[in-house]
Scaffold this active site. Structure first.
Site, PDB file in Angstrom:
ATOM      1  N   ASN A   1       0.825  -1.202   0.000  1.00 45.37           N
ATOM      2  CA  ASN A   1       0.000   0.000   0.000  1.00 45.37           C
ATOM      3  C   ASN A   1       0.857   1.248   0.000  1.00 45.37           C
ATOM      4  O   ASN A   1       1.976   1.256   0.509  1.00 45.37           O
ATOM      5  CB  ASN A   1      -0.939   0.007   1.214  1.00 45.37           C
ATOM      6  N   SER A   2       0.291   2.284  -0.590  1.00 41.25           N
ATOM      7  CA  SER A   2       0.839   3.627  -0.454  1.00 41.25           C
ATOM      8  C   SER A   2      -0.342   4.570  -0.290  1.00 41.25           C
ATOM      9  O   SER A   2      -0.662   5.360  -1.174  1.00 41.25           O
ATOM     10  CB  SER A   2       1.691   4.009  -1.668  1.00 41.25           C
TER      11      SER A   2
ATOM     12  N   VAL B   1       5.426  -3.586  14.247  1.00 40.30           N
ATOM     13  CA  VAL B   1       6.007  -2.545  13.422  1.00 40.30           C
ATOM     14  C   VAL B   1       4.965  -2.037  12.426  1.00 40.30           C
ATOM     15  O   VAL B   1       3.955  -2.701  12.178  1.00 40.30           O
ATOM     16  CB  VAL B   1       7.212  -3.083  12.607  1.00 40.30           C
TER      17      VAL B   1
ATOM     18  N   LYS C   1       4.375   4.543  17.280  1.00 41.24           N
ATOM     19  CA  LYS C   1       4.400   3.470  16.288  1.00 41.24           C
ATOM     20  C   LYS C   1       5.696   3.570  15.500  1.00 41.24           C
ATOM     21  O   LYS C   1       6.041   4.632  14.975  1.00 41.24           O
ATOM     22  CB  LYS C   1       3.202   3.544  15.347  1.00 41.24           C
TER      23      LYS C   1
ATOM     24  N   GLY D   1       2.006  -9.513  10.196  1.00 41.56           N
ATOM     25  CA  GLY D   1       1.950 -10.921   9.832  1.00 41.56           C
ATOM     26  C   GLY D   1       1.056 -11.777  10.698  1.00 41.56           C
ATOM     27  O   GLY D   1       1.290 -12.983  10.824  1.00 41.56           O
TER      28      GLY D   1
ATOM     29  N   CYS E   1       5.288   6.425   9.126  1.00 41.86           N
ATOM     30  CA  CYS E   1       4.576   6.226   7.865  1.00 41.86           C
ATOM     31  C   CYS E   1       5.541   6.306   6.691  1.00 41.86           C
ATOM     32  O   CYS E   1       6.203   7.325   6.497  1.00 41.86           O
ATOM     33  CB  CYS E   1       3.470   7.257   7.681  1.00 41.86           C
TER      34      CYS E   1
ATOM     35  N   GLY F   1      -3.782  -6.318  10.760  1.00 43.77           N
ATOM     36  CA  GLY F   1      -3.928  -5.358   9.677  1.00 43.77           C
ATOM     37  C   GLY F   1      -4.391  -5.999   8.384  1.00 43.77           C
ATOM     38  O   GLY F   1      -5.573  -6.019   8.062  1.00 43.77           O
TER      39      GLY F   1
ATOM     40  N   SER G   1       4.301  -1.051   8.354  1.00 38.38           N
ATOM     41  CA  SER G   1       4.656  -1.828   7.165  1.00 38.38           C
ATOM     42  C   SER G   1       6.122  -1.599   6.798  1.00 38.38           C
ATOM     43  O   SER G   1       6.709  -0.571   7.114  1.00 38.38           O
ATOM     44  CB  SER G   1       3.749  -1.462   5.984  1.00 38.38           C
TER      45      SER G   1
END
EC number: 1.3.98.1
Length: 311
Positions: free
Chosen positions: A69-70, A193, A165, A249, A131, A270, A195
């Site tokens: 994702n972005s 973590v 985060k 994961g 992010c 997630g 991504s």
């Protein structure tokens, strides 16, 4: 009777599972769905001061072993989430929820945090320092000097329960350096973590997402070994009062078990939540409980952080 109850910063939760910021949390309707599921709590979408559209689509793609994702921090703005939480904490005073936030600049970060500090919010705040998907904006937590400065500035005025985060770290020296900084401050938790930034996924001869020419954060099965390593490395290094939320994961109860074994006090879901919906919380919880029964564990404390090494 086995229990998956846990606590963070003295707040108790009936279950150790929750959503990860970015999934099933953009709207109040989505947050309500997570709230009413088997999850112990929820975290909001990471809020900026104002509404953000985020990056152009397509910006998310499920792939066989996870996702790329972005998104670019699309969200409805701080007031949307804060107002909802202020109302919710009056209606459900026995439950505690997480507010995720970040500024698009250090100045905006302080503006947002001061607004939360001055509000009646009684929950937990998560400051996103990781992010990887905002073009031109680096992941703050990879810059240790900046991270140290921001935390020093924040804790000069912020007295409510706060955690951060983190992005994945890959070097033992970086674990040492980061932990030394975090141990200087009254953090309640770190979330390991976010991504794994700037991966590429290709179908035929093309990337699958538009922003940044296809570069995006990788989630799902791809990142579990990295997530577990980060959880355990910080569990070994952080002051005991800084707890750990494990993210990355988590497809099964076994995955959640491993995060807790490495030291996590809570576990976020997630990619699996995006693919499966909130029913994933029920399934993963039941699988985790089955493992605990098989091993004779009655509570998470019976095995948290007790990863065995080979002599």
């Amino acid at each position: 009777m086995v229990s998956t109850k846990t606590q963070i910063a003295g707040f108790e939760f009936d279950n150790c599972l929750m959503n990860a910021a970015g999934v099933a949390c953009m709207t109040i309707e989505e947050l309500e769905e997570v709230k009413n599921s088997a999850a112990g709590t929820f975290v909001t979408k990471t809020a900026t001061l104002d509404f953000r559209q985020g990056n152009p689509e397509p910006r998310y793609q499920d792939v066989p072993l996870g996702s790329i994702n972005s998104m670019g921090l699309p969200n409805n703005g701080l007031d949307y989430y804060l107002d909802y939480l202020l109302d919710l904490q009056e209606k459900e005073s026995n439950r505690t929820f997480f507010l995720s936030l970040v500024g698009m600049s250090p100045e905006e970060t302080h503006t947002i945090l001061k607004k939360v500090q001055e509000s009646d919010f009684r929950g937990l705040t998560e400051l996103n320092l990781s992010c990887p998907n905002v073009p031109g904006k680096p992941q703050i937590a990879y810059d240790f000097e900046t991270t140290d400065r921001i935390l020093a500035e924040v804790f000069a005025y912020f007295t409510k329960p706060l955690g951060i985060k983190l992005p994945p770290y890959f070097d033992i020296v970086h674990f040492d350096q980061a932990a030394a900084i975090f141990n200087k401050y009254p953090l309640k938790f770190v979330n390991c973590v976010n991504s794994s930034g700037n991966g590429l996924y290709i179908e035929d001869e093309s990337v699958v997402i538009r922003p940044k020419n296809g570069f995006g954060g990788i989630g799902g099965e791809y990142i579990k070994p990295t997530a577990l390593a980060n959880v355990h490395a910080f569990y070994q290094r952080l002051n005991p009062q800084i707890q750990i939320i494990g993210t990355g994961g988590v497809l099964t109860g076994r995955d959640a078990f491993e995060h807790i074994l490495c030291g996590a006090s809570m576990v976020q879901v997630g990619t699996t939540l995006h693919k499966e919906g909130v029913s994933a919380f029920d399934r993963i919880t039941n699988e985790l409980k089955a493992i605990m029964v098989e091993k004779g564990y009655e509570s998470l404390e019976d095995f948290r952080g007790k990863l065995r090494y080979i002599d």
